[in-house]
Design a protein around this motif. Structure first.
Motif, PDB file in Angstrom:
ATOM      1  N   THR A 121       0.848  -1.204   0.000  1.00  0.00           N
ATOM      2  CA  THR A 121       0.000   0.000   0.000  1.00  0.00           C
ATOM      3  C   THR A 121       0.879   1.248   0.000  1.00  0.00           C
ATOM      4  O   THR A 121       0.673   2.177  -0.783  1.00  0.00           O
ATOM      5  CB  THR A 121      -0.929  -0.001   1.240  1.00  0.00           C
ATOM      6  OG1 THR A 121      -1.626  -1.238   1.280  1.00  0.00           O
ATOM      7  CG2 THR A 121      -1.936   1.122   1.186  1.00  0.00           C
ATOM      8  N   ALA A 122       1.876   1.267   0.871  1.00  0.00           N
ATOM      9  CA  ALA A 122       2.790   2.416   0.917  1.00  0.00           C
ATOM     10  C   ALA A 122       3.551   2.538  -0.402  1.00  0.00           C
ATOM     11  O   ALA A 122       3.736   3.644  -0.927  1.00  0.00           O
ATOM     12  CB  ALA A 122       3.772   2.255   2.076  1.00  0.00           C
ATOM     13  N   SER A 124       0.980   7.542   7.519  1.00  0.00           N
ATOM     14  CA  SER A 124       0.451   8.780   6.930  1.00  0.00           C
ATOM     15  C   SER A 124       0.182   8.646   5.422  1.00  0.00           C
ATOM     16  O   SER A 124      -0.563   9.432   4.857  1.00  0.00           O
ATOM     17  CB  SER A 124       1.400   9.943   7.197  1.00  0.00           C
ATOM     18  OG  SER A 124       2.659   9.637   6.669  1.00  0.00           O
ATOM     19  N   TYR A 125       0.760   7.630   4.778  1.00  0.00           N
ATOM     20  CA  TYR A 125       0.523   7.427   3.346  1.00  0.00           C
ATOM     21  C   TYR A 125      -0.924   7.000   3.053  1.00  0.00           C
ATOM     22  O   TYR A 125      -1.397   7.090   1.931  1.00  0.00           O
ATOM     23  CB  TYR A 125       1.480   6.349   2.794  1.00  0.00           C
ATOM     24  CG  TYR A 125       1.310   5.027   3.483  1.00  0.00           C
ATOM     25  CD1 TYR A 125       0.368   4.113   3.059  1.00  0.00           C
ATOM     26  CD2 TYR A 125       2.073   4.704   4.602  1.00  0.00           C
ATOM     27  CE1 TYR A 125       0.185   2.911   3.734  1.00  0.00           C
ATOM     28  CE2 TYR A 125       1.891   3.521   5.280  1.00  0.00           C
ATOM     29  CZ  TYR A 125       0.959   2.627   4.833  1.00  0.00           C
ATOM     30  OH  TYR A 125       0.770   1.461   5.495  1.00  0.00           O
ATOM     31  N   LEU A 126      -1.651   6.524   4.103  1.00  0.00           N
ATOM     32  CA  LEU A 126      -2.980   5.959   3.851  1.00  0.00           C
ATOM     33  C   LEU A 126      -3.969   6.985   3.306  1.00  0.00           C
ATOM     34  O   LEU A 126      -4.771   6.677   2.430  1.00  0.00           O
ATOM     35  CB  LEU A 126      -3.547   5.367   5.145  1.00  0.00           C
ATOM     36  CG  LEU A 126      -3.196   3.909   5.406  1.00  0.00           C
ATOM     37  CD1 LEU A 126      -3.688   3.504   6.782  1.00  0.00           C
ATOM     38  CD2 LEU A 126      -3.770   2.995   4.339  1.00  0.00           C
ATOM     39  N   GLU A 127      -3.903   8.208   3.830  1.00  0.00           N
ATOM     40  CA  GLU A 127      -4.849   9.224   3.364  1.00  0.00           C
ATOM     41  C   GLU A 127      -4.611   9.514   1.879  1.00  0.00           C
ATOM     42  O   GLU A 127      -5.554   9.645   1.094  1.00  0.00           O
ATOM     43  CB  GLU A 127      -4.724  10.491   4.219  1.00  0.00           C
ATOM     44  CG  GLU A 127      -5.901  11.439   4.093  1.00  0.00           C
ATOM     45  CD  GLU A 127      -7.271  10.736   4.050  1.00  0.00           C
ATOM     46  OE1 GLU A 127      -7.537   9.845   4.872  1.00  0.00           O
ATOM     47  OE2 GLU A 127      -8.081  11.080   3.156  1.00  0.00           O
ATOM     48  N   GLN A 141      -7.069   9.056  -1.396  1.00  0.00           N
ATOM     49  CA  GLN A 141      -7.358  10.113  -2.377  1.00  0.00           C
ATOM     50  C   GLN A 141      -7.037   9.671  -3.792  1.00  0.00           C
ATOM     51  O   GLN A 141      -7.673  10.099  -4.744  1.00  0.00           O
ATOM     52  CB  GLN A 141      -6.554  11.360  -2.043  1.00  0.00           C
ATOM     53  CG  GLN A 141      -7.217  12.157  -0.928  1.00  0.00           C
ATOM     54  CD  GLN A 141      -6.259  13.138  -0.283  1.00  0.00           C
ATOM     55  OE1 GLN A 141      -5.201  13.436  -0.841  1.00  0.00           O
ATOM     56  NE2 GLN A 141      -6.622  13.626   0.877  1.00  0.00           N
ATOM     57  N   ARG A 142      -6.030   8.804  -3.917  1.00  0.00           N
ATOM     58  CA  ARG A 142      -5.659   8.350  -5.259  1.00  0.00           C
ATOM     59  C   ARG A 142      -6.497   7.155  -5.724  1.00  0.00           C
ATOM     60  O   ARG A 142      -6.366   6.711  -6.865  1.00  0.00           O
ATOM     61  CB  ARG A 142      -4.180   7.932  -5.287  1.00  0.00           C
ATOM     62  CG  ARG A 142      -3.218   9.076  -5.153  1.00  0.00           C
ATOM     63  CD  ARG A 142      -1.796   8.575  -5.282  1.00  0.00           C
ATOM     64  NE  ARG A 142      -0.831   9.648  -5.119  1.00  0.00           N
ATOM     65  CZ  ARG A 142      -0.443  10.468  -6.089  1.00  0.00           C
ATOM     66  NH1 ARG A 142      -0.926  10.314  -7.314  1.00  0.00           N
ATOM     67  NH2 ARG A 142       0.435  11.419  -5.854  1.00  0.00           N
ATOM     68  N   SER A 143      -7.314   6.620  -4.833  1.00  0.00           N
ATOM     69  CA  SER A 143      -8.036   5.388  -5.162  1.00  0.00           C
ATOM     70  C   SER A 143      -9.038   5.613  -6.289  1.00  0.00           C
ATOM     71  O   SER A 143      -9.822   6.550  -6.270  1.00  0.00           O
ATOM     72  CB  SER A 143      -8.785   4.882  -3.931  1.00  0.00           C
ATOM     73  OG  SER A 143      -9.665   3.845  -4.323  1.00  0.00           O
ATOM     74  N   ALA A 162     -17.378  -0.450  -3.276  1.00  0.00           N
ATOM     75  CA  ALA A 162     -16.178  -0.157  -2.472  1.00  0.00           C
ATOM     76  C   ALA A 162     -16.427   1.143  -1.717  1.00  0.00           C
ATOM     77  O   ALA A 162     -16.841   2.139  -2.319  1.00  0.00           O
ATOM     78  CB  ALA A 162     -14.970  -0.016  -3.385  1.00  0.00           C
ATOM     79  N   THR A 163     -16.208   1.132  -0.397  1.00  0.00           N
ATOM     80  CA  THR A 163     -16.516   2.349   0.370  1.00  0.00           C
ATOM     81  C   THR A 163     -15.302   3.005   1.011  1.00  0.00           C
ATOM     82  O   THR A 163     -15.322   4.197   1.304  1.00  0.00           O
ATOM     83  CB  THR A 163     -17.556   2.058   1.485  1.00  0.00           C
ATOM     84  OG1 THR A 163     -16.996   1.081   2.368  1.00  0.00           O
ATOM     85  CG2 THR A 163     -18.868   1.578   0.911  1.00  0.00           C
ATOM     86  N   ASP A 164     -14.240   2.239   1.274  1.00  0.00           N
ATOM     87  CA  ASP A 164     -13.109   2.866   1.991  1.00  0.00           C
ATOM     88  C   ASP A 164     -11.885   1.946   1.922  1.00  0.00           C
ATOM     89  O   ASP A 164     -11.974   0.788   1.498  1.00  0.00           O
ATOM     90  CB  ASP A 164     -13.500   3.076   3.465  1.00  0.00           C
ATOM     91  CG  ASP A 164     -12.614   4.108   4.179  1.00  0.00           C
ATOM     92  OD1 ASP A 164     -11.740   4.711   3.518  1.00  0.00           O
ATOM     93  OD2 ASP A 164     -12.787   4.287   5.390  1.00  0.00           O
ATOM     94  N   ILE A 165     -10.778   2.488   2.364  1.00  0.00           N
ATOM     95  CA  ILE A 165      -9.557   1.709   2.612  1.00  0.00           C
ATOM     96  C   ILE A 165      -9.343   1.788   4.119  1.00  0.00           C
ATOM     97  O   ILE A 165      -9.324   2.890   4.685  1.00  0.00           O
ATOM     98  CB  ILE A 165      -8.333   2.337   1.898  1.00  0.00           C
ATOM     99  CG1 ILE A 165      -8.568   2.494   0.395  1.00  0.00           C
ATOM    100  CG2 ILE A 165      -7.052   1.558   2.201  1.00  0.00           C
ATOM    101  CD1 ILE A 165      -8.660   1.215  -0.397  1.00  0.00           C
ATOM    102  N   ASP A 166      -9.210   0.635   4.784  1.00  0.00           N
ATOM    103  CA  ASP A 166      -9.100   0.703   6.246  1.00  0.00           C
ATOM    104  C   ASP A 166      -7.649   0.981   6.681  1.00  0.00           C
ATOM    105  O   ASP A 166      -6.759   1.155   5.849  1.00  0.00           O
ATOM    106  CB  ASP A 166      -9.707  -0.549   6.915  1.00  0.00           C
ATOM    107  CG  ASP A 166      -8.781  -1.758   6.863  1.00  0.00           C
ATOM    108  OD1 ASP A 166      -7.677  -1.664   6.289  1.00  0.00           O
ATOM    109  OD2 ASP A 166      -9.168  -2.807   7.391  1.00  0.00           O
ATOM    110  N   GLU A 167      -7.434   0.989   7.973  1.00  0.00           N
ATOM    111  CA  GLU A 167      -6.121   1.381   8.506  1.00  0.00           C
ATOM    112  C   GLU A 167      -5.009   0.399   8.151  1.00  0.00           C
ATOM    113  O   GLU A 167      -3.834   0.710   8.292  1.00  0.00           O
ATOM    114  CB  GLU A 167      -6.200   1.533  10.034  1.00  0.00           C
ATOM    115  CG  GLU A 167      -6.995   2.760  10.479  1.00  0.00           C
ATOM    116  CD  GLU A 167      -6.474   4.050   9.837  1.00  0.00           C
ATOM    117  OE1 GLU A 167      -5.297   4.348  10.027  1.00  0.00           O
ATOM    118  OE2 GLU A 167      -7.247   4.719   9.129  1.00  0.00           O
ATOM    119  N   ARG A 168      -5.377  -0.803   7.729  1.00  0.00           N
ATOM    120  CA  ARG A 168      -4.343  -1.782   7.326  1.00  0.00           C
ATOM    121  C   ARG A 168      -4.242  -1.893   5.811  1.00  0.00           C
ATOM    122  O   ARG A 168      -3.600  -2.805   5.286  1.00  0.00           O
ATOM    123  CB  ARG A 168      -4.649  -3.150   7.944  1.00  0.00           C
ATOM    124  CG  ARG A 168      -4.521  -3.153   9.464  1.00  0.00           C
ATOM    125  CD  ARG A 168      -4.786  -4.531  10.035  1.00  0.00           C
ATOM    126  NE  ARG A 168      -3.867  -5.532   9.522  1.00  0.00           N
ATOM    127  CZ  ARG A 168      -4.265  -6.711   9.028  1.00  0.00           C
ATOM    128  NH1 ARG A 168      -5.532  -7.031   8.984  1.00  0.00           N
ATOM    129  NH2 ARG A 168      -3.374  -7.576   8.571  1.00  0.00           N
TER     130      ARG A 168
END
Ligand code: BTN
Length: 273
Positions: free
Chosen positions: A103-104, A211-214, A218-220, A240-246
């Protein structure tokens, strides 16, 4: 001859300058290995680890004869047109969640491509990068589990980017795209390899920082979209509604049930594009 070096190492790669490109990882200079040709830089990394006990290295090839994609697919890897690189690393504190690394990496590579080429890059979960509606980059992370000779887990993060390709084989031509770098292909390749490697090394030194998750969200290109999910033998439609913390993909299926996908495959429904 060890099958390590069907792969010929070379010092002359994109006019690489040892003084200006000396990435550090875990307090040491990262070993840089440039290959004229190999089957797959991920496979080459496994051989360097097993046969030469190299634990942290960047392996880059001009050409792959058997580039690998996810789920047993191949990655088209013609000479010189693309970047074929693998970062081999042995995390200090054992295996971190590999999905966090991919993900990162998606964010780090997307940023690098945007800064070098000026093209806007989106991420299709989990780690395909798109520009101009076409896939321009794929990422394949693999873990190498401890063996009798090696008691640590290593991770190989393989990145393939289509930089200068002007055409693709028939089976790819509706999906794959390239940065169409033209005469700038070698310059962009060099800048991308350096920027991505530095970004990945910095992330690995600070792996708990999410911090890369946000930026990933946004890029999703899938959040808010209707998708088809493939999990094992099971196929179903969902939103698809979100990307979680993991880094998992949160979806609501057709029965209204919330699920979080950590692996598997999705496609975006065409009616939704
Ligand atoms: C995918 O799109 O499914 C992932 C593609 C990953 C391709 C890269 S190229 C460098 C490294 N070596 C490989 O054989 N695969 C990865």
């Amino acid at each position: 001859m060890s099958d390590l070096i069907k792969v010929a190492e070379t010092d002359e790669f994109l006019n690489y300058d040892k003084d200006s490109f000396a990435p550090m990882l875990y307090g040491e200079k990262l070993k840089l290995i440039f290959l004229k040709e190999t089957d797959s830089t991920n496979e080459a990394a496994k051989r360097y680890l097993a046969q030469e006990k190299i634990r942290n290295a960047l392996i880059v090839a001009k050409l792959q004869t058997a580039g690998k994609g996810r789920r047993g697919r191949t990655f088209y890897s013609p000479a010189d047109e693309g970047i074929y690189m693998s970062l081999l690393f042995t995390p200090k504190e054992g295996l971190e969640d590999i999905i966090a690394v991919t993900t990162a990496a998606s964010v780090i590579v997307a940023r690098a491509i945007e800064s070098v080429s000026g093209q806007k890059v989106s991420v299709k979960w989990v780690n395909d990068l798109y520009a101009g509606g076409r896939k321009i980059c794929g990422i394949l992370a693999e873990a190498v589990l401890p063996t009798d000779e090696n008691d640590e887990t290593a991770v190989i993060l393989g990145i393939g980017i289509n930089v200068g390709n002007e055409s693709f084989p028939d089976e790819l031509k509706d999906i794959a795209g390239s940065l169409h770098a033209g005469i700038q292909t070698n310059l962009w390749k060099k800048q991308l390899i350096q920027t991505i490697t530095k970004g990945l090394c910095a992330f690995l030194e600070d792996i708990k920082n999410t911090s890369y998750l946000e930026e990933y969200r946004q890029r999703s290109m899938v959040i808010g979209r209707e998708i088809i999910c493939y999990e094992g033998n099971c196929t179903y439609c969902a939103t698809a509604t979100d990307i979680d913390e993991r880094g998992g993909l949160v979806v609501i299926d057709e029965k209204g049930e919330r699920k979080v996908l950590h692996s598997g495959e999705i496609t975006i429904r065409l009616s939704n594009l």
